[in-house]
Design an enzyme around this catalytic site. Structure first.
Site, PDB file in Angstrom:
ATOM      1  N   HIS A 245      25.275  19.835   9.625  1.00  0.00           N
ATOM      2  CA  HIS A 245      25.473  21.268   9.389  1.00  0.00           C
ATOM      3  C   HIS A 245      24.795  21.639   8.078  1.00  0.00           C
ATOM      4  O   HIS A 245      24.570  20.783   7.216  1.00  0.00           O
ATOM      5  CB  HIS A 245      26.958  21.596   9.319  1.00  0.00           C
ATOM      6  CG  HIS A 245      27.689  21.415  10.613  1.00  0.00           C
ATOM      7  ND1 HIS A 245      28.931  21.959  10.836  1.00  0.00           N
ATOM      8  CD2 HIS A 245      27.363  20.763  11.757  1.00  0.00           C
ATOM      9  CE1 HIS A 245      29.339  21.654  12.054  1.00  0.00           C
ATOM     10  NE2 HIS A 245      28.403  20.916  12.635  1.00  0.00           N
TER      11      HIS A 245
ATOM     12  N   GLU B 155      25.857  23.155   5.429  1.00  0.00           N
ATOM     13  CA  GLU B 155      26.628  22.842   4.222  1.00  0.00           C
ATOM     14  C   GLU B 155      26.562  21.354   3.888  1.00  0.00           C
ATOM     15  O   GLU B 155      26.421  20.983   2.721  1.00  0.00           O
ATOM     16  CB  GLU B 155      28.099  23.261   4.395  1.00  0.00           C
ATOM     17  CG  GLU B 155      28.308  24.740   4.625  1.00  0.00           C
ATOM     18  CD  GLU B 155      28.318  25.141   6.103  1.00  0.00           C
ATOM     19  OE1 GLU B 155      28.846  26.228   6.410  1.00  0.00           O
ATOM     20  OE2 GLU B 155      27.798  24.369   6.947  1.00  0.00           O
TER      21      GLU B 155
ATOM     22  N   CYS C 257      32.999  25.220   8.829  1.00  0.00           N
ATOM     23  CA  CYS C 257      33.936  24.559   9.741  1.00  0.00           C
ATOM     24  C   CYS C 257      34.850  23.651   8.905  1.00  0.00           C
ATOM     25  O   CYS C 257      34.595  23.412   7.721  1.00  0.00           O
ATOM     26  CB  CYS C 257      33.173  23.757  10.791  1.00  0.00           C
ATOM     27  SG  CYS C 257      32.414  22.238  10.145  1.00  0.00           S
TER      28      CYS C 257
ATOM     29  N   CYS D 227      32.967  20.900   7.041  1.00  0.00           N
ATOM     30  CA  CYS D 227      32.181  21.379   5.909  1.00  0.00           C
ATOM     31  C   CYS D 227      33.070  21.830   4.759  1.00  0.00           C
ATOM     32  O   CYS D 227      32.759  21.576   3.590  1.00  0.00           O
ATOM     33  CB  CYS D 227      31.232  22.485   6.353  1.00  0.00           C
ATOM     34  SG  CYS D 227      29.934  21.877   7.466  1.00  0.00           S
TER      35      CYS D 227
END
Length: 157
Positions: free
Chosen positions: A53, A55, A83, A86
């Site tokens: 992801h 992040e 999420c 993250c």
């Protein structure tokens, strides 16, 4: 001096770059002391790594650039509410503040099966000191997600 909106726009620009490279519509920028440390986009498809992801990629890159796993004093700008994975990574890295644009329902609206646990709930339940500011340039971030959806892409992280 760059503003919070300026940093978020860098993350949005990176997310658009990722879309053009076949990635999903997420970007993140990490800054400290008003200066950019790193700005990246999601690379799940490019790396065949479901944990890539934006992040997570930004945290990994910032740690390498700064030569430490301690990102205290750093701020992350994410085009969407992080999420739980993250958010946890931000917490463990010691990131001081998370700014995010689009919200969970915006991601769900373009087909992502987001977990509906908000960062505020994670912060409260986990006792995290990470500060949160949601909705920064939300409409610009949501528009970028709609652009991605219009390209007929698959909603995988």
């Amino acid at each position: 001096m760059m503003t919070d909106a300026d940093f978020m726009r860098l993350a949005i620009t990176k997310a658009y770059e990722g879309i053009e490279q076949g990635q999903t519509p997420f970007g993140a920028c990490i800054a400290r002391g008003g200066e950019v440390i790193t700005c990246v986009h999601n690379s799940v498809w490019a790396n065949t790594d479901i944990t890539a992801h934006a992040e997570i990629a930004a945290i990994r890159d910032a740690c390498v650039r700064l030569g430490t796993v301690d990102l205290q004093g750093c701020v992350i700008y994410s085009t969407c509410e992080p999420c739980p994975m993250c958010f946890s990574a931000c917490h463990w890295a010691g990131i001081s503040h998370i700014f995010y644009g689009a919200q969970i329902e915006d991601a769900q609206g373009v087909g992502f099966s987001e977990l509906t646990v908000s960062n505020a709930d994670l912060r409260r339940l986990g006792g995290s000191p990470v500060e949160l500011t949601g909705g920064l340039l939300r409409e610009e971030c949501a528009e970028m997600m709609r652009y991605w959806q219009e390209q007929g892409k698959s909603p995988v992280y």
